[in-house]
Design an enzyme around this catalytic site. Sequence first.
Site, PDB file in Angstrom:
ATOM      1  N   TYR A  93      10.509   8.185   1.868  1.00 51.50           N
ATOM      2  CA  TYR A  93      11.276   7.355   0.941  1.00 51.50           C
ATOM      3  C   TYR A  93      12.425   8.149   0.334  1.00 51.50           C
ATOM      4  CZ  TYR A  93      12.298   4.494  -3.201  1.00 51.50           C
ATOM      5  OH  TYR A  93      12.923   3.747  -4.176  1.00 51.50           O
TER       6      TYR A  93
ATOM      7  N   SER B 258      14.973  -9.629  -1.957  1.00 50.38           N
ATOM      8  CA  SER B 258      15.188 -10.287  -3.256  1.00 50.38           C
ATOM      9  C   SER B 258      14.053 -11.201  -3.680  1.00 50.38           C
ATOM     10  CB  SER B 258      16.507 -11.059  -3.231  1.00 50.38           C
ATOM     11  OG  SER B 258      16.593 -11.897  -2.095  1.00 50.38           O
TER      12      SER B 258
END
Length: 248
Positions: free
Chosen positions: A154, A10
Amino acid sequence: MKKCVLVTGSSGNIGCEIIKKFASQNYSVVICYNNNYDEAIKLKKEIIKKYNADVIAIRCNISSESEVENMVEKIISKFGRIDILVNNAAIEVNIDFFDKNYDSFKKVFDVNVIGTFLVTKHVAKNMLKEKKGNIINISSNNAIDKYDPNTLEYDASKAAIINMTHNFAREFAPFINVNSILPGWVETNKIKELDNELDNKFISSESEKILLGRFAKESEIANVVFFLASEEASYINDSIIRVDGGSR
Protein backbone atom coordinates in the site's frame (compact mmCIF):
# COMPACT_ATOMS: atom_id res chain seq x y z
CA MET A 1 -24.40 23.02 -18.17
CA LYS A 2 -23.54 21.34 -14.88
CA LYS A 3 -20.00 20.18 -14.36
CA CYS A 4 -19.50 16.42 -14.05
CA VAL A 5 -17.28 14.72 -11.49
CA LEU A 6 -16.15 11.08 -11.51
CA VAL A 7 -14.98 9.63 -8.21
CA THR A 8 -13.49 6.14 -8.23
CA GLY A 9 -14.03 3.98 -5.19
CA SER A 10 -16.96 6.18 -4.26
CA SER A 11 -19.31 3.69 -2.62
CA GLY A 12 -17.78 3.92 0.84
CA ASN A 13 -15.95 6.05 3.39
CA ILE A 14 -14.02 9.01 1.93
CA GLY A 15 -15.22 8.49 -1.64
CA CYS A 16 -18.83 8.58 -0.50
CA GLU A 17 -18.24 11.87 1.32
CA ILE A 18 -16.57 13.37 -1.76
CA ILE A 19 -19.57 12.43 -3.90
CA LYS A 20 -21.95 14.05 -1.39
CA LYS A 21 -19.90 17.23 -1.32
CA PHE A 22 -20.02 17.70 -5.08
CA ALA A 23 -23.68 16.69 -5.31
CA SER A 24 -24.55 19.29 -2.66
CA GLN A 25 -22.93 21.94 -4.87
CA ASN A 26 -25.03 21.11 -7.96
CA TYR A 27 -22.53 18.92 -9.80
CA SER A 28 -23.48 15.87 -11.85
CA VAL A 29 -21.82 12.95 -10.09
CA VAL A 30 -20.64 9.51 -11.13
CA ILE A 31 -20.45 6.81 -8.47
CA CYS A 32 -17.78 4.33 -9.58
CA TYR A 33 -17.72 1.08 -7.61
CA ASN A 34 -16.53 -2.49 -8.07
CA ASN A 35 -17.92 -4.83 -5.41
CA ASN A 36 -20.05 -2.64 -3.13
CA TYR A 37 -23.26 -2.66 -5.19
CA ASP A 38 -25.60 -2.23 -2.23
CA GLU A 39 -23.66 0.74 -0.86
CA ALA A 40 -23.43 2.34 -4.30
CA ILE A 41 -27.19 2.12 -4.87
CA LYS A 42 -27.87 3.35 -1.34
CA LEU A 43 -25.65 6.37 -1.99
CA LYS A 44 -27.30 7.02 -5.35
CA LYS A 45 -30.77 7.07 -3.77
CA GLU A 46 -29.56 9.36 -0.98
CA ILE A 47 -28.01 11.78 -3.49
CA ILE A 48 -31.23 11.97 -5.52
CA LYS A 49 -33.45 12.39 -2.46
CA LYS A 50 -31.30 14.89 -0.58
CA TYR A 51 -29.78 16.97 -3.38
CA ASN A 52 -31.93 16.15 -6.44
CA ALA A 53 -28.63 15.74 -8.26
CA ASP A 54 -27.94 14.12 -11.62
CA VAL A 55 -26.21 10.88 -10.71
CA ILE A 56 -25.29 7.54 -12.20
CA ALA A 57 -23.64 4.53 -10.57
CA ILE A 58 -21.33 2.43 -12.72
CA ARG A 59 -19.64 -0.83 -11.78
CA CYS A 60 -16.05 -0.86 -13.03
CA ASN A 61 -12.98 -2.90 -12.28
CA ILE A 62 -10.53 -0.08 -12.87
CA SER A 63 -7.63 -2.51 -13.41
CA SER A 64 -9.37 -3.65 -16.62
CA GLU A 65 -8.76 -1.27 -19.52
CA SER A 66 -11.83 -2.44 -21.43
CA GLU A 67 -14.07 -1.80 -18.40
CA VAL A 68 -12.54 1.64 -17.93
CA GLU A 69 -13.10 2.52 -21.59
CA ASN A 70 -16.70 1.34 -21.32
CA MET A 71 -17.26 3.41 -18.16
CA VAL A 72 -15.91 6.58 -19.74
CA GLU A 73 -18.07 6.07 -22.84
CA LYS A 74 -21.17 5.69 -20.65
CA ILE A 75 -20.38 8.89 -18.75
CA ILE A 76 -19.77 10.90 -21.92
CA SER A 77 -22.99 9.53 -23.41
CA LYS A 78 -24.93 10.53 -20.28
CA PHE A 79 -23.37 13.87 -19.34
CA GLY A 80 -21.39 14.86 -22.44
CA ARG A 81 -18.21 15.56 -20.46
CA ILE A 82 -16.06 14.78 -17.44
CA ASP A 83 -14.78 17.96 -15.81
CA ILE A 84 -13.24 16.52 -12.66
CA LEU A 85 -11.67 13.16 -11.89
CA VAL A 86 -10.95 12.07 -8.34
CA ASN A 87 -8.75 8.97 -8.26
CA ASN A 88 -9.80 7.65 -4.87
CA ALA A 89 -10.09 3.87 -5.31
CA ALA A 90 -7.51 1.91 -3.34
CA ILE A 91 -7.09 -1.35 -1.48
CA GLU A 92 -4.69 -2.42 1.26
CA VAL A 93 -3.20 -5.74 2.35
CA ASN A 94 -2.04 -5.65 5.95
CA ILE A 95 -0.06 -8.83 6.63
CA ASP A 96 3.33 -9.74 8.09
CA PHE A 97 6.27 -8.95 5.83
CA PHE A 98 7.32 -12.57 5.23
CA ASP A 99 3.75 -13.56 4.39
CA LYS A 100 3.76 -11.10 1.49
CA ASN A 101 4.21 -12.48 -2.01
CA TYR A 102 3.70 -11.76 -5.68
CA ASP A 103 -0.07 -12.03 -5.39
CA SER A 104 -0.34 -9.56 -2.51
CA PHE A 105 1.71 -6.97 -4.39
CA LYS A 106 -0.10 -7.53 -7.69
CA LYS A 107 -3.51 -7.22 -6.04
CA VAL A 108 -2.67 -3.82 -4.55
CA PHE A 109 -0.78 -2.43 -7.54
CA ASP A 110 -3.47 -3.55 -10.02
CA VAL A 111 -5.99 -1.27 -8.33
CA ASN A 112 -3.97 1.52 -6.74
CA VAL A 113 -1.43 2.11 -9.50
CA ILE A 114 -2.56 0.51 -12.75
CA GLY A 115 -6.19 1.45 -12.07
CA THR A 116 -5.27 5.07 -11.43
CA PHE A 117 -3.24 5.16 -14.64
CA LEU A 118 -5.97 3.61 -16.79
CA VAL A 119 -8.78 5.84 -15.55
CA THR A 120 -6.61 8.93 -15.86
CA LYS A 121 -5.51 8.02 -19.38
CA HIS A 122 -9.03 7.59 -20.75
CA VAL A 123 -10.60 10.50 -18.86
CA ALA A 124 -7.74 12.85 -19.80
CA LYS A 125 -8.29 12.10 -23.50
CA ASN A 126 -11.74 13.63 -23.21
CA MET A 127 -10.59 16.51 -21.04
CA LEU A 128 -7.92 17.43 -23.56
CA LYS A 129 -10.53 17.60 -26.32
CA GLU A 130 -12.23 20.30 -24.23
CA LYS A 131 -8.84 21.81 -23.30
CA LYS A 132 -9.75 21.89 -19.62
CA GLY A 133 -10.10 19.57 -16.66
CA ASN A 134 -9.06 18.83 -13.12
CA ILE A 135 -7.59 15.65 -11.66
CA ILE A 136 -7.11 15.03 -7.95
CA ASN A 137 -5.24 11.90 -6.87
CA ILE A 138 -5.71 10.57 -3.35
CA SER A 139 -2.34 9.37 -2.08
CA SER A 140 -1.43 9.04 1.63
CA ASN A 141 1.12 10.33 4.08
CA ASN A 142 2.18 6.66 4.20
CA ALA A 143 3.89 7.43 0.90
CA ILE A 144 6.46 9.80 2.35
CA ASP A 145 7.24 9.28 6.02
CA LYS A 146 5.10 6.55 7.58
CA TYR A 147 6.91 3.27 7.30
CA ASP A 148 5.34 -0.08 8.22
CA PRO A 149 6.60 -3.30 6.59
CA ASN A 150 3.14 -4.82 7.10
CA THR A 151 1.61 -2.27 4.68
CA LEU A 152 4.53 -2.18 2.28
CA GLU A 153 2.46 -2.76 -0.87
CA TYR A 154 0.00 0.00 0.00
CA ASP A 155 2.71 2.47 0.99
CA ALA A 156 4.70 1.83 -2.19
CA SER A 157 1.57 2.18 -4.33
CA LYS A 158 0.76 5.53 -2.73
CA ALA A 159 4.32 6.71 -3.40
CA ALA A 160 3.73 5.76 -7.03
CA ILE A 161 0.63 7.98 -7.03
CA ILE A 162 2.82 10.97 -6.16
CA ASN A 163 5.18 10.18 -9.02
CA MET A 164 2.30 9.77 -11.45
CA THR A 165 0.81 13.08 -10.31
CA HIS A 166 3.99 14.89 -11.36
CA ASN A 167 4.10 13.06 -14.68
CA PHE A 168 0.41 13.62 -15.42
CA ALA A 169 0.78 17.33 -14.70
CA ARG A 170 3.56 17.60 -17.26
CA GLU A 171 1.82 15.51 -19.88
CA PHE A 172 -1.50 17.37 -19.69
CA ALA A 173 -0.21 20.95 -19.22
CA PRO A 174 -1.45 23.60 -19.64
CA PHE A 175 -5.01 22.32 -19.99
CA ILE A 176 -5.51 20.00 -17.00
CA ASN A 177 -4.61 20.76 -13.40
CA VAL A 178 -3.30 17.68 -11.60
CA ASN A 179 -2.72 17.58 -7.86
CA SER A 180 -2.52 15.02 -5.10
CA ILE A 181 -3.56 15.10 -1.48
CA LEU A 182 -2.00 13.00 1.25
CA PRO A 183 -4.47 12.22 4.03
CA GLY A 184 -3.29 10.84 7.34
CA TRP A 185 -5.56 9.01 9.75
CA VAL A 186 -9.26 9.49 8.96
CA GLU A 187 -12.00 8.44 11.35
CA THR A 188 -13.85 6.07 9.01
CA ASN A 189 -16.19 3.28 10.08
CA LYS A 190 -13.36 0.82 9.51
CA ILE A 191 -11.09 2.73 11.88
CA LYS A 192 -13.84 2.96 14.49
CA GLU A 193 -14.32 -0.82 14.31
CA LEU A 194 -10.57 -1.33 14.74
CA ASP A 195 -10.59 1.01 17.72
CA ASN A 196 -13.38 -1.00 19.33
CA GLU A 197 -11.41 -4.21 18.81
CA LEU A 198 -8.43 -2.62 20.56
CA ASP A 199 -10.35 -1.50 23.65
CA ASN A 200 -10.82 2.07 22.36
CA LYS A 201 -7.11 2.78 22.65
CA PHE A 202 -6.00 2.92 19.01
CA ILE A 203 -7.43 6.31 18.05
CA SER A 204 -6.33 7.97 21.28
CA SER A 205 -2.77 6.64 21.07
CA GLU A 206 -2.34 7.57 17.39
CA SER A 207 -3.89 10.99 17.97
CA GLU A 208 -1.00 11.79 20.29
CA LYS A 209 1.26 11.73 17.21
CA ILE A 210 -0.83 14.42 15.43
CA LEU A 211 -0.34 18.11 16.19
CA LEU A 212 -4.10 18.74 16.06
CA GLY A 213 -4.61 15.85 18.46
CA ARG A 214 -7.29 13.99 16.50
CA PHE A 215 -8.09 12.06 13.35
CA ALA A 216 -9.60 13.83 10.33
CA LYS A 217 -13.30 13.72 9.61
CA GLU A 218 -14.18 12.31 6.19
CA SER A 219 -15.77 15.67 5.33
CA GLU A 220 -12.45 17.45 5.93
CA ILE A 221 -10.81 15.37 3.20
CA ALA A 222 -13.76 15.98 0.88
CA ASN A 223 -13.53 19.72 1.49
CA VAL A 224 -9.90 19.83 0.33
CA VAL A 225 -10.75 17.82 -2.79
CA PHE A 226 -13.62 20.18 -3.58
CA PHE A 227 -11.40 23.21 -3.11
CA LEU A 228 -8.75 21.84 -5.49
CA ALA A 229 -11.45 21.26 -8.10
CA SER A 230 -12.83 24.79 -7.75
CA GLU A 231 -11.95 27.99 -9.58
CA GLU A 232 -10.47 29.30 -6.32
CA ALA A 233 -7.66 26.77 -6.82
CA SER A 234 -7.20 27.43 -10.53
CA TYR A 235 -3.50 28.28 -10.16
CA ILE A 236 -2.63 25.22 -8.07
CA ASN A 237 -1.02 22.57 -10.25
CA ASP A 238 1.48 19.72 -9.79
CA SER A 239 1.20 20.07 -6.00
CA ILE A 240 1.33 17.45 -3.26
CA ILE A 241 -0.71 18.58 -0.27
CA ARG A 242 -0.63 16.90 3.13
CA VAL A 243 -3.98 16.74 4.91
CA ASP A 244 -2.94 14.96 8.10
CA GLY A 245 -3.37 17.46 10.91
CA GLY A 246 0.38 17.83 11.35
CA SER A 247 1.26 14.16 11.70
CA ARG A 248 4.63 13.62 13.37
